[in-house]
Design a protein around this motif. Structure first.
Motif, PDB file in Angstrom:
ATOM      1  N   GLU A   1      40.316  44.939  33.701  1.00 36.09           N
ATOM      2  CA  GLU A   1      39.904  44.153  32.537  1.00 36.09           C
ATOM      3  C   GLU A   1      41.112  43.679  31.733  1.00 36.09           C
ATOM      4  O   GLU A   1      41.101  42.574  31.175  1.00 36.09           O
ATOM      5  CB  GLU A   1      38.971  44.988  31.654  1.00 36.09           C
TER       6      GLU A   1
ATOM      7  N   PHE B   1      42.443  40.690  33.675  1.00 36.97           N
ATOM      8  CA  PHE B   1      41.594  39.513  33.494  1.00 36.97           C
ATOM      9  C   PHE B   1      41.812  38.878  32.125  1.00 36.97           C
ATOM     10  O   PHE B   1      41.948  37.666  31.996  1.00 36.97           O
ATOM     11  CB  PHE B   1      40.123  39.896  33.670  1.00 36.97           C
TER      12      PHE B   1
ATOM     13  N   LYS C   1      34.423  32.712  35.674  1.00 35.69           N
ATOM     14  CA  LYS C   1      34.134  34.115  35.398  1.00 35.69           C
ATOM     15  C   LYS C   1      32.635  34.353  35.513  1.00 35.69           C
ATOM     16  O   LYS C   1      31.824  33.456  35.261  1.00 35.69           O
ATOM     17  CB  LYS C   1      34.646  34.524  34.018  1.00 35.69           C
TER      18      LYS C   1
END
Length: 387
Positions: A299, A302, A153
């Motif tokens: 998001e 993720f 990440k």
């Protein structure tokens, strides 16, 4: 006529020999099957051939739900906390507030260290640090280039550090490289990063009897709670904070059962940064826990891949952006799970979507002062940008 009778009698004799175990082993084996089939309705066979695969497929799809629903049969609730009533009003003196809690007021406040592991919650971090800024001595943040599930990440905080200039003189920032061990239990990587955060706290200069807040970024203590604990003497060495539990935004109030956030009077060599129960004492109504409160659908995706409970993403379609958007606006569960409760009454009471709440009372001040920027966190704004 006689021939037909003779054939029928011969057949009956064969069955009598077979079912009476007078034939050879091979004939016995085959004919026993025939004997059994004589008494079975073919319709029952068809029903079983259909029902068994359907049942197994249902277990595959909903086995986790069944396990959670039956939890009261095999699981017992944790020991209840000793809950301390929480008194606060802005027009009441600190001396009086400490006295109401059974504590004494100090001559000067303790130093406060707020330490977090950071993943990708930029907006929630801004709410947290603005809420706590007047009362925190040192902000400590650790960031990794790996998720708990060993996915690479970007260093999102490092790339957005300019947004947090107001804490820069009081910020101790650390970066740790991920180990990227595929297939490892995600909680091992999480524990590895929490040990590194212990080291970063020592670098930040924490000392004995300083206050240390241990909580995830989205577990936000209210400012007046931290101010109370830093000004009062004789507070417990470790106290958990009961937080109002929200999902997706402050529109979906789940319950008031979030308890993992804690505040410690630091003891060198003994205090270890952790995210589990460390005390039987909890302070009521001490802040907010806003889980999966993201601006962008990307998001959500993720986070679902990255956090320790990645096993909950059981099917690829769970990550479909359209599905995620529908789930958010319904207040349903991203992972299609039942509530994690210990009584049938609580499980049944929480089944289905979370009721909408249109109250924006007693939320972080920075959120309301910047309502246009963070409107997706307020009631009536469930639609998310794609990201």
């Amino acid at each position: 006529m006689s021939g037909g009778y003779s054939n029928s009698k011969k057949t009956d004799d064969i069955y009598e020999k077979v079912c009476g175990q007078q034939a050879s082993f091979a004939a016995l084996t085959m004919s026993r099957l025939r004997c059994m089939l004589r008494g079975i309705d073919i319709r029952i066979c068809i029903v079983l051939l259909i029902a068994i695969p359907v049942f197994m497929f249902g277990i595959y799809l909903h086995g986790q739900k069944i396990t959670y629903f039956l939890r009261p049969l095999w699981g017992s609730p944790p020991k209840p906390f000793h809950e301390i009533p929480h008194y606060y009003n802005e027009n009441v003196t600190m001396e009086r507030l400490c006295h109401l809690h059974g504590w004494k007021v100090r001559e000067s406040p303790r130093r406060v260290f707020d330490a977090v592991l950071f993943n990708n919650e930029i907006d929630i971090l801004a709410l947290r640090w603005n809420e706590l800024s007047p009362y925190v001595t040192q902000f400590v943040l650790l960031e990794s280039n790996s998720t708990f599930t060993s996915l690479p990440k970007p260093l999102l905080f490092a790339g957005n550090r300019h947004q947090f200039k107001f804490v820069e003189p009081r910020l101790t920032y650390g970066m740790i490289g991920g180990r990227f061990k595929k297939g490892e239990n995600p909680f091992v990587e999480e524990a590895y990063q929490r040990v590194a955060l212990d080291q970063l706290l020592r670098i930040a200069g924490i000392e004995e009897d300083d206050l240390l807040t241990m909580s995830d970024v989205d577990e936000i203590p209210s400012g007046h709670t931290i101010n109370l604990l830093r000004w009062c003497d004789d507070i417990p060495p470790v106290i958990h904070l009961q937080l109002r539990n929200y999902l997706y935004s402050f529109e979906y109030h789940v319950d008031n059962k979030s308890w993992r956030a804690s505040v410690h009077r630091y003891k060198p060599g003994k205090t270890r940064y952790a995210h589990y129960r460390q005390s039987d004492i909890i302070l009521s109504d001490s802040g907010w826990h806003c889980s999966f409160c993201f601006r962008y659908v990307s998001e959500f995706i993720f986070k679902m891949k990255a956090y320790s409970h990645t096993d909950r993403v059981r099917f690829p379609h769970y990550l479909n952006p359209k599905r995620i958007q529908d789930v958010i606006c319904k207040g349903a569960d991203l992972f299609d799970m039942l509530p994690e409760e210990y009584t049938f009454k609580e499980i049944i009471g929480k089944m289905g979507p979370i009721p909408h709440s249109y109250s924006a009372v007693h939320l972080p001040a920075y959120l309301l002062n910047n309502a246009e920027k963070y409107k997706y966190l307020l009631p009536g704004n469930c639609r998310r940008e794609s990201g």
